[in-house]
Scaffold this active site. Structure first.
Site, short mmCIF file in Angstrom:
data_model
loop_
_atom_site.label_atom_id
_atom_site.label_comp_id
_atom_site.label_asym_id
_atom_site.label_seq_id
_atom_site.Cartn_x
_atom_site.Cartn_y
_atom_site.Cartn_z
N ASP A 140 -13.07 -0.08 12.14
CA ASP A 140 -13.47 -0.52 10.24
C ASP A 140 -14.91 -1.24 10.09
O ASP A 140 -15.62 -1.62 11.10
CB ASP A 140 -12.10 -1.31 9.85
CG ASP A 140 -11.00 -1.17 9.79
OD1 ASP A 140 -10.78 0.11 9.48
OD2 ASP A 140 -10.38 -1.70 9.95
N CYS B 62 -10.70 -12.45 17.20
CA CYS B 62 -11.47 -11.12 17.94
C CYS B 62 -12.69 -10.43 16.65
O CYS B 62 -12.49 -11.18 15.63
CB CYS B 62 -10.01 -9.89 17.50
SG CYS B 62 -8.82 -9.70 17.91
N ARG C 129 0.51 -0.90 0.09
CA ARG C 129 0.00 -0.11 -0.21
C ARG C 129 0.57 0.88 0.44
O ARG C 129 0.47 1.96 -0.64
CB ARG C 129 -0.69 0.09 1.56
CG ARG C 129 -1.58 1.23 1.35
CD ARG C 129 -2.84 1.21 0.57
NE ARG C 129 -3.55 2.74 0.07
CZ ARG C 129 -2.68 3.43 0.10
NH1 ARG C 129 -1.68 3.86 -0.74
NH2 ARG C 129 -3.72 5.08 -0.01
N TYR C 130 1.78 0.77 0.42
CA TYR C 130 3.00 2.15 0.92
C TYR C 130 3.79 2.39 -0.06
O TYR C 130 4.17 1.24 -0.71
CB TYR C 130 2.68 2.85 2.71
CG TYR C 130 1.84 2.99 3.21
CD1 TYR C 130 1.56 4.31 3.31
CD2 TYR C 130 1.55 1.37 4.00
CE1 TYR C 130 0.53 4.40 3.89
CE2 TYR C 130 0.51 2.10 4.88
CZ TYR C 130 -0.38 3.11 5.04
OH TYR C 130 -1.45 2.89 5.77
N ASP D 24 -8.47 3.90 8.61
CA ASP D 24 -7.64 3.25 8.27
C ASP D 24 -8.52 3.66 7.09
O ASP D 24 -10.05 3.42 7.21
CB ASP D 24 -7.10 2.32 8.48
CG ASP D 24 -6.07 1.21 7.56
OD1 ASP D 24 -5.76 1.41 6.88
OD2 ASP D 24 -5.70 0.84 7.95
N LYS E 199 -3.59 4.10 6.44
CA LYS E 199 -3.58 5.09 7.70
C LYS E 199 -4.16 6.93 7.72
O LYS E 199 -2.75 7.59 7.39
CB LYS E 199 -2.43 4.35 8.50
CG LYS E 199 -2.50 2.91 8.63
CD LYS E 199 -1.63 3.03 9.43
CE LYS E 199 -1.84 1.42 10.00
NZ LYS E 199 -1.18 0.40 8.36
N CYS F 299 -12.69 -8.70 14.02
CA CYS F 299 -11.20 -8.29 12.87
C CYS F 299 -11.77 -7.68 11.03
O CYS F 299 -12.91 -8.18 10.98
CB CYS F 299 -11.49 -10.02 12.53
SG CYS F 299 -9.69 -10.38 11.13
N ARG G 283 -9.75 -8.70 9.00
CA ARG G 283 -9.23 -9.40 7.84
C ARG G 283 -10.54 -10.75 8.09
O ARG G 283 -10.30 -11.63 7.97
CB ARG G 283 -8.29 -10.03 8.01
CG ARG G 283 -7.60 -9.33 6.69
CD ARG G 283 -5.86 -9.06 6.83
NE ARG G 283 -5.60 -8.11 6.47
CZ ARG G 283 -4.84 -7.93 7.67
NH1 ARG G 283 -3.65 -8.36 8.58
NH2 ARG G 283 -4.39 -6.48 7.80
N ARG H 237 7.01 -0.33 2.03
CA ARG H 237 6.47 -0.87 3.25
C ARG H 237 5.64 -1.98 2.25
O ARG H 237 5.04 -1.03 2.37
CB ARG H 237 6.90 -0.34 4.18
CG ARG H 237 5.47 0.42 4.71
CD ARG H 237 5.73 1.18 6.12
NE ARG H 237 4.66 1.65 6.40
CZ ARG H 237 4.59 3.27 5.72
NH1 ARG H 237 5.50 3.85 4.50
NH2 ARG H 237 3.71 4.62 6.33
N CYS I 298 -5.48 -17.80 14.13
CA CYS I 298 -4.83 -16.70 15.55
C CYS I 298 -5.05 -18.11 16.81
O CYS I 298 -5.76 -18.32 15.88
CB CYS I 298 -5.99 -15.52 15.36
SG CYS I 298 -5.92 -13.92 14.64
C1 LIG Z 1 -0.85 -0.78 8.37
C2 LIG Z 1 0.13 -1.24 7.29
C3 LIG Z 1 1.78 -1.02 7.94
C4 LIG Z 1 2.23 -0.35 8.25
O1 LIG Z 1 2.23 1.66 8.22
P1 LIG Z 1 2.89 1.53 9.62
O2 LIG Z 1 2.41 3.54 9.57
O3 LIG Z 1 4.43 1.78 8.68
O4 LIG Z 1 2.77 1.39 10.98
C5 LIG Z 1 2.14 -0.91 6.06
N1 LIG Z 1 1.34 -1.68 5.23
C6 LIG Z 1 -0.15 -2.15 5.33
C7 LIG Z 1 -1.92 -2.45 3.92
C8 LIG Z 1 -0.83 -1.46 6.41
O5 LIG Z 1 -1.84 -1.42 6.98
#
Ligand SMILES: *Cc1c(COP(=O)(O)O)cnc(C)c1O
Length: 461
Positions: free
Chosen positions: A294, A130, A113-114, A331, A338, A133, A135, A117, A126
């Site tokens: 969510d 929860c 997504r980012y 989110d 986020k 959840c 997911r 990372r 799990c």
């Molecule tokens: C939460 C999340 C992350 C990590 O986000 P940080 O703000 O760096 O902790 C990375 N990828 C996805 C898809 C996420 O939902």
């Protein structure tokens, strides 16, 4: 504060070696009406849910069940893991995959997504489930779990994507994997040279603290820098067992954070949240994120207004240690990622002046310098430091002058209004910005001196 365990009441015949063996806890999880009725006075609504078909999976470790007050239907731990019939009530805007994770997955189970990372889903299982959840579309369902072939595809994607420097293992809960398999996954990712940080998001320390053994910590230590986020929602979840698990992890050099979810009837109170963050930092766990619940199927009754989260941050910031204050996060439904949300501290602004308020309502002015020159990075140097991937600069790209606007993909079509090309629209060059106060990009081969007449920088010319 520690919650008295109900173990003595219901598990007095279980010897200590068994109780503190994570395998015993996993194979003695409670999931049927009969098993749960043994330890709790079930309500009508809980019975109805437990007997329903197609309910999101139920499983509770005996350890976690022992923290519930069996006579309190509103017990905050109970509400998180025992279903009620409210789970079956649909609500406006609910979705199956509200964060559009599947749409952001270049290969199954890897959410990119980012820019730098990824979230790597390594199992759908799990220790306990929860009820809210995010997911639940895949979690708990063994047939949805990830195959060896998919794992290899995840590794292959990581190997050929050098922009990824941080891999976050999640699921499901990575710490329920067989120890050998867990180490194999971690070591394969660690072997990729451009992966700098590995982290795990896990609720195992909370549901199954006995899994955090010395052996597990010894294994993890081999793969530093390794970070972990745990998931505690209410002070009643903080027990001597959890504190010991956190102590073992922090001694192994694993920085610990906590991610909690704001849940109606569980922790939607400034006072509970303040107590929670204080108990967390005593265990050297830094509150990291507090999430708005969510828009996920089955979780409607846990949702609060967004303003409740803002109120909680208002009640923490300034009132307690800065490192005890998490970021409150929405989110974004649809997959925007986020978004931090917080009270406003900037009351007003004019050129040269900012009016701010603190947590007490004290209003102050900050006078800005009238001779400030932002540190300007020379174009060649900037080119080397800038993200190499196109299209991922976002709002920063607007501030830095690389783009002048961001528009929806359909914008041009909508505003064409069905017209075609005509004499006024013929020249496409017309809609390029004529210059927005930044030096032009270097032309390949050009020297810095030749292209640098525009920057008026204090220290770098
Ligand atoms: C939460 C999340 C992350 C990590 O986000 P940080 O703000 O760096 O902790 C990375 N990828 C996805 C898809 C996420 O939902």
């Amino acid at each position: 504060m520690t919650t008295p365990s109900r173990r003595a009441l219901f598990y007095k015949d279980v010897p200590d070696e068994k109780w503190s063996d994570w395998r015993w806890q996993m194979s003695n999880r409670l999931n049927t009406v009969a098993e749960l009725a043994n330890v709790l006075e079930l309500t009508e609504s809980e019975r109805k849910a437990l007997e329903a078909k197609n309910l999101f999976r139920v499983d509770v470790t005996p350890y976690f069940a022992s923290l519930i007050d069996p006579n309190d239907p509103y017990d905050p731990i109970r509400r998180q893991i025992i279903p009620t019939d409210r789970e079956m009530v649909p609500f406006t805007s609910m979705m199956e995959d509200s964060l559009a994770e599947d749409r952001h997955s270049p290969v199954p189970g890897l959410v990119h997504r980012y820019p730098d990372r990824v979230l790597m889903l390594v199992t759908t299982q799990c220790a306990s489930y929860c009820r809210y959840c995010t997911r639940s579309r895949i979690v708990g369902d063994p047939s949805q779990t990830f195959s060896r072939k998919e794992f290899e595809a995840q590794i292959d994607y990581l190997e050929r994507t050098p922009q990824v420097r941080d891999v976050l293992f999640s699921g499901g809960d990575p710490l329920v994997l067989a120890p050998k398999l867990l180490e194999e996954i971690i070591s394969r990712v660690r072997a990729i040279p451009h992966i700098e940080i590995i982290r795990i998001g896990s609720r195992v320390p909370v549901f199954l603290p006995m899994r955090v053994t010395e052996e597990l910590c010894d294994m993890i230590q081999k793969y530093h820098p390794f970070w972990m986020n745990i998931h505690v929602n209410h002070p009643n979840e903080i027990t001597p067992e959890l504190a010991q698990a956190c102590d073992r992890l922090t001694r192994a050099g694993v920085p610990l954070g906590n991610q909690s979810v704001l849940l109606a009837g569980v922790n939607d109170s400034v006072h509970i949240q303040r107590q929670l963050v204080h108990e967390l930092v005593k265990m050297r766990v830094r509150p990291y994120y507090l999430y708005q619940c969510d828009l996920v199927d089955g979780a409607g009754h846990f949702r609060t207004s967004v303003s409740k989260g803002i109120e909680i941050i208002e009640g923490l910031r300034g009132h307690t240690s800065g490192f005890a204050v998490p970021h409150f996060i929405v989110d974004a439904p649809g997959g925007g990622g986020k978004i931090p949300v917080m009270p406003n501290y900037v009351l007003s602004q004019a050129p040269g002046k900012v009016v701010l308020r603190n947590y007490e309502g004290f209003v102050t002015t900050y006078t800005e310098p009238d001779d400030y020159n932002p540190h300007a990075v020379a174009p060649l140097e900037e080119k080397a430091l800038r993200r190499p991937e196109p299209g991922q600069e976002g709002v920063l790209g607007l501030l830095e002058g690389h783009d002048m606007f961001i528009k929806p993909q359909t914008f041009d079509d909508v505003h064409d209004r069905g017209g075609g090309k005509h004499r006024l629209k013929a020249n496409d060059q017309k809609w390029k910005p004529l210059g927005i106060g930044q030096p032009p990009d270097l032309i390949e081969g050009e020297t810095r001196e030749a292209s640098l007449p525009l920057i008026d920088s204090g220290d770098r010319k």
